[in-house]
Write a protein that holds these residues in place. Structure first.
Motif, PDB file in Angstrom:
ATOM      1  N   GLU A  58       0.835  -1.203   0.000  1.00  0.00           N
ATOM      2  CA  GLU A  58       0.000   0.000   0.000  1.00  0.00           C
ATOM      3  C   GLU A  58       0.867   1.249   0.000  1.00  0.00           C
ATOM      4  O   GLU A  58       0.530   2.269  -0.597  1.00  0.00           O
ATOM      5  N   SER A  59       2.016   1.214   0.647  1.00  0.00           N
ATOM      6  CA  SER A  59       2.939   2.346   0.663  1.00  0.00           C
ATOM      7  C   SER A  59       3.485   2.624  -0.734  1.00  0.00           C
ATOM      8  O   SER A  59       3.576   3.776  -1.162  1.00  0.00           O
ATOM      9  N   GLN A  60       3.807   1.562  -1.480  1.00  0.00           N
ATOM     10  CA  GLN A  60       4.289   1.719  -2.848  1.00  0.00           C
ATOM     11  C   GLN A  60       3.215   2.350  -3.718  1.00  0.00           C
ATOM     12  O   GLN A  60       3.487   3.200  -4.564  1.00  0.00           O
ATOM     13  N   ARG A  61       1.960   1.897  -3.536  1.00  0.00           N
ATOM     14  CA  ARG A  61       0.849   2.473  -4.305  1.00  0.00           C
ATOM     15  C   ARG A  61       0.713   3.973  -4.009  1.00  0.00           C
ATOM     16  O   ARG A  61       0.531   4.790  -4.907  1.00  0.00           O
ATOM     17  N   ALA A  62       0.805   4.344  -2.720  1.00  0.00           N
ATOM     18  CA  ALA A  62       0.655   5.743  -2.318  1.00  0.00           C
ATOM     19  C   ALA A  62       1.770   6.606  -2.907  1.00  0.00           C
ATOM     20  O   ALA A  62       1.540   7.730  -3.377  1.00  0.00           O
ATOM     21  N   GLU A  63       3.017   6.102  -2.883  1.00  0.00           N
ATOM     22  CA  GLU A  63       4.137   6.863  -3.446  1.00  0.00           C
ATOM     23  C   GLU A  63       3.977   7.033  -4.948  1.00  0.00           C
ATOM     24  O   GLU A  63       4.296   8.092  -5.513  1.00  0.00           O
ATOM     25  N   THR A 124       2.579   8.859 -21.734  1.00  0.00           N
ATOM     26  CA  THR A 124       2.864   7.426 -21.860  1.00  0.00           C
ATOM     27  C   THR A 124       3.009   6.779 -20.483  1.00  0.00           C
ATOM     28  O   THR A 124       2.490   5.678 -20.237  1.00  0.00           O
ATOM     29  N   ALA A 125       3.700   7.447 -19.580  1.00  0.00           N
ATOM     30  CA  ALA A 125       3.883   6.903 -18.228  1.00  0.00           C
ATOM     31  C   ALA A 125       2.549   6.783 -17.510  1.00  0.00           C
ATOM     32  O   ALA A 125       2.301   5.794 -16.798  1.00  0.00           O
ATOM     33  N   VAL A 126       1.680   7.787 -17.677  1.00  0.00           N
ATOM     34  CA  VAL A 126       0.369   7.740 -17.019  1.00  0.00           C
ATOM     35  C   VAL A 126      -0.469   6.596 -17.585  1.00  0.00           C
ATOM     36  O   VAL A 126      -1.115   5.826 -16.843  1.00  0.00           O
ATOM     37  N   ASP A 127      -0.463   6.476 -18.921  1.00  0.00           N
ATOM     38  CA  ASP A 127      -1.290   5.445 -19.561  1.00  0.00           C
ATOM     39  C   ASP A 127      -0.780   4.027 -19.298  1.00  0.00           C
ATOM     40  O   ASP A 127      -1.534   3.051 -19.408  1.00  0.00           O
ATOM     41  N   SER A 128       0.504   3.908 -18.969  1.00  0.00           N
ATOM     42  CA  SER A 128       1.098   2.578 -18.812  1.00  0.00           C
ATOM     43  C   SER A 128       0.797   1.947 -17.457  1.00  0.00           C
ATOM     44  O   SER A 128       1.025   0.743 -17.279  1.00  0.00           O
ATOM     45  N   HIS A 129       0.290   2.718 -16.501  1.00  0.00           N
ATOM     46  CA  HIS A 129       0.126   2.182 -15.149  1.00  0.00           C
ATOM     47  C   HIS A 129      -1.218   2.608 -14.573  1.00  0.00           C
ATOM     48  O   HIS A 129      -1.470   3.812 -14.422  1.00  0.00           O
ATOM     49  N   ASP A 130      -2.045   1.581 -14.253  1.00  0.00           N
ATOM     50  CA  ASP A 130      -3.330   1.834 -13.596  1.00  0.00           C
ATOM     51  C   ASP A 130      -3.132   1.646 -12.094  1.00  0.00           C
ATOM     52  O   ASP A 130      -3.115   0.520 -11.576  1.00  0.00           O
ATOM     53  N   LEU A 131      -2.962   2.759 -11.422  1.00  0.00           N
ATOM     54  CA  LEU A 131      -2.668   2.693  -9.996  1.00  0.00           C
ATOM     55  C   LEU A 131      -3.897   2.358  -9.160  1.00  0.00           C
ATOM     56  O   LEU A 131      -3.781   2.183  -7.937  1.00  0.00           O
ATOM     57  N   ASP A 132      -5.075   2.287  -9.774  1.00  0.00           N
ATOM     58  CA  ASP A 132      -6.295   1.967  -9.029  1.00  0.00           C
ATOM     59  C   ASP A 132      -6.637   0.471  -9.079  1.00  0.00           C
ATOM     60  O   ASP A 132      -7.655   0.048  -8.518  1.00  0.00           O
ATOM     61  N   ARG A 133      -5.826  -0.333  -9.737  1.00  0.00           N
ATOM     62  CA  ARG A 133      -6.117  -1.769  -9.811  1.00  0.00           C
ATOM     63  C   ARG A 133      -5.950  -2.420  -8.442  1.00  0.00           C
ATOM     64  O   ARG A 133      -5.026  -2.103  -7.684  1.00  0.00           O
ATOM     65  N   ASP A 134      -6.870  -3.369  -8.167  1.00  0.00           N
ATOM     66  CA  ASP A 134      -6.793  -4.072  -6.883  1.00  0.00           C
ATOM     67  C   ASP A 134      -5.587  -4.993  -6.825  1.00  0.00           C
ATOM     68  O   ASP A 134      -5.010  -5.205  -5.743  1.00  0.00           O
ATOM     69  N   LEU A 136      -2.589  -4.528  -8.067  1.00  0.00           N
ATOM     70  CA  LEU A 136      -1.343  -3.837  -8.391  1.00  0.00           C
ATOM     71  C   LEU A 136      -0.199  -4.437  -7.583  1.00  0.00           C
ATOM     72  O   LEU A 136      -0.252  -4.475  -6.350  1.00  0.00           O
ATOM     73  N   GLU A 137       0.812  -4.859  -8.284  1.00  0.00           N
ATOM     74  CA  GLU A 137       1.972  -5.446  -7.632  1.00  0.00           C
ATOM     75  C   GLU A 137       2.888  -4.337  -7.103  1.00  0.00           C
ATOM     76  O   GLU A 137       3.020  -3.281  -7.724  1.00  0.00           O
ATOM     77  N   PRO A 138       3.538  -4.567  -5.970  1.00  0.00           N
ATOM     78  CA  PRO A 138       4.466  -3.555  -5.427  1.00  0.00           C
ATOM     79  C   PRO A 138       5.558  -3.182  -6.422  1.00  0.00           C
ATOM     80  O   PRO A 138       5.928  -2.014  -6.529  1.00  0.00           O
ATOM     81  N   ALA A 139       6.067  -4.135  -7.150  1.00  0.00           N
ATOM     82  CA  ALA A 139       7.124  -3.830  -8.121  1.00  0.00           C
ATOM     83  C   ALA A 139       6.616  -2.936  -9.241  1.00  0.00           C
ATOM     84  O   ALA A 139       7.317  -2.027  -9.714  1.00  0.00           O
ATOM     85  N   VAL A 140       5.363  -3.195  -9.656  1.00  0.00           N
ATOM     86  CA  VAL A 140       4.759  -2.367 -10.705  1.00  0.00           C
ATOM     87  C   VAL A 140       4.561  -0.942 -10.199  1.00  0.00           C
ATOM     88  O   VAL A 140       4.819   0.049 -10.899  1.00  0.00           O
ATOM     89  N   ALA A 141       4.083  -0.850  -8.939  1.00  0.00           N
ATOM     90  CA  ALA A 141       3.885   0.477  -8.342  1.00  0.00           C
ATOM     91  C   ALA A 141       5.199   1.220  -8.235  1.00  0.00           C
ATOM     92  O   ALA A 141       5.285   2.434  -8.496  1.00  0.00           O
TER      93      ALA A 141
END
Length: 459
Positions: A58-63, A124-134, A136-141
């Motif tokens: 969750e910390s990775q997602r927040a950052e 491109t960076a924004v479109d490449s990552h859906d930070l709202d996915r349930d 979401l892997e820490p590495a991806v975040a």
């Protein structure tokens, strides 16, 4: 049923304990792999949600989300600055066609390409990552945070370049804005000047004056008014400002001349009457020249009057020419050709001045010759005084005079003595004597002027 899903029943405490003991026993009798599969469900209270790495995930997602927000703010700031600067560039392009103005446009275009690059990287960076996915892997975040932070840094860097470029545009933009601020008032003043000139012409015509030449000048400004109405968008700001100034100046000139036209007509009428009267008077005066010449011929040597012999004939010719020009001026006035009338009257005045000077010269000559013939000593003393005064000034503060001053004064003394000697004899040339004394006085006056100028400059 798991332990967390068990529910107590009313009045059945003992039986519930027995059932719980059975469940536990059955669980213990299951094969080991199955036990491992069932235990997570038993301790999860019956749910199916995963922990996703726990608190670290969750910390990775927040950052990552914070990096996304920062990048979005940087993108908005850059976009806003670019839009504002584009307006400034358009302002400069509308006014300044110089090499500096063209370079500003080229530099802004180059900056625009860099802005497009960093903006594309951000999107491109924004479109490449859906930070709202349930899921979401820490590495991806973590990777999303890194890419978004890099995009934000690039956006901020280019924003700095844009700000520095905008600061450098200050002088160009200030000049362009000044010209644009002048544009609307200048065009309006030109239009009002044209209206004022038109109204002035209407007033003049109502008074019975045609003012054709002024009307033609005003009509010639119509194409310029059309271009003013077409605006700076078609013809450019500098050209429009220049055109407005020309129209204003020319229209004001037409208005001023139109307003003065009644006075000008009245002045021409007065000059016609005055010059006609003067021509008549000079015709009468010219008739007195012949008796004056007769007396000069009788009493003085030929050298004293020969140059005056053509005066009567020339005076008559000049008076006739003046009368002809007066008639032309009167016709031009009647036809309201004001410039022609004024020109003819100026010619008349010059001709009559010539007659006046020639007629006066004959009478003055006789008067001067009579005076010097009666008492030449007065003319001599007057001339000697002028020379002595110049000599005193030349010697002031000096032991010896400056040769530049002494030589012309010495020559003047000798010239005066020769003129005095020329008075001896039966028929002296008094006119030569008068011209010589006048020349001596002029030389003395010139020396005095030179000395005072030199000493004034040295002081």
């Amino acid at each position: 049923m798991t332990a967390t899903n068990a529910r107590p029943e009313a009045g059945g405490g003992a039986s519930s304990a027995v059932r719980s003991g059975r469940d536990l026993l059955a669980l213990m009798l299951l094969p080991v792999p199955l036990v491992l599969a069932v235990l997570p469900a038993a301790f999860a209270g019956g749910g199916t949600r995963r922990w996703f790495g726990g608190r670290g995930g969750e910390s990775q997602r927040a950052e990552a989300q914070a990096a996304k927000d920062a990048a979005a703010e940087a993108f908005y700031d850059l976009d806003t600055a670019q839009r504002d600067l584009r307006i400034s560039i358009e302002t400069i392009n509308a006014v300044d066609s110089s090499s500096r103005g063209r370079k500003a446009s080229e530099d802004f275009a180059a900056l625009g390409r860099r802005i497009d690059e960093v903006s594309h990287a951000y999107i491109t960076a924004v479109d490449s990552h859906d930070l709202d996915r349930d899921d979401l892997e820490p590495a991806v975040a973590s990777r999303a945070r890194t890419e978004l932070t890099r995009a934000k840094d690039d956006l901020v860097r280019v924003k700095g370049e844009l700000d520095r470029f905008a600061q450098g545009l200050g002088p160009l933009l200030g000049s362009a804005e000044t010209q644009l601020a002048r544009l609307a008032p200048a065009v309006e003043r030109a239009r009002q000047a044209l209206l004022g000139a038109s109204n002035a012409l209407d007033t003049v015509r109502a008074a019975g004056l045609r003012a054709d030449e002024l009307a033609a000048r005003l009509a010639a400004l119509a194409p310029e008014l059309t271009k003013l109405n077409q605006g700076a968008g078609k013809h450019g700001v500098p050209e429009t400002l220049q055109r407005a100034d020309v129209v204003l100046r020319d229209a004001e000139a037409v208005r001023t001349e139109a307003e003065r036209l009644p006075e000008r007509a009245a002045e021409i009428d007065r000059r016609l009457v005055s010059l006609r009267t003067r021509a008549q008077a000079l015709t009468t005066r010219a008739g007195s020249v012949e008796p004056v010449l007769s007396e000069l011929r009788r009493r003085f040597s030929a050298a004293c009057w020969q140059d005056l012999q053509p005066v009567p004939e020339q005076a008559a010719v000049n008076v006739r020419q003046a009368e002809d020009k007066l008639a032309e001026a009167a016709k031009a006035r009647e036809e309201q050709r004001w410039a022609d009338a004024t020109s003819r009257l100026s010619t008349v005045r010059a001709l009559l001045n010539t007659v006046d000077e020639a007629v006066s010269a004959a009478g003055d000559r006789l008067q001067q010759l009579n005076a010097v013939a009666k008492d030449p000593q007065q003319e001599i003393e007057r001339t000697r005084f002028a020379v002595r005064d110049a000599q005193r000034l030349a010697m002031a503060g000096r032991h010896t005079p400056d040769p530049r001053h002494a030589r012309p004064l010495d020559d003047s003394v000798a010239r005066l003595e020769r003129a005095i000697a020329g008075l001896e004899g039966r028929h002296p040339d008094y006119w030569h004597f008068l011209t010589e004394t006048e020349a001596v006085r002029q030389t003395a006056a010139r020396v005095v002027s030179d000395i005072r100028e030199e000493r004034g400059g040295g002081a």
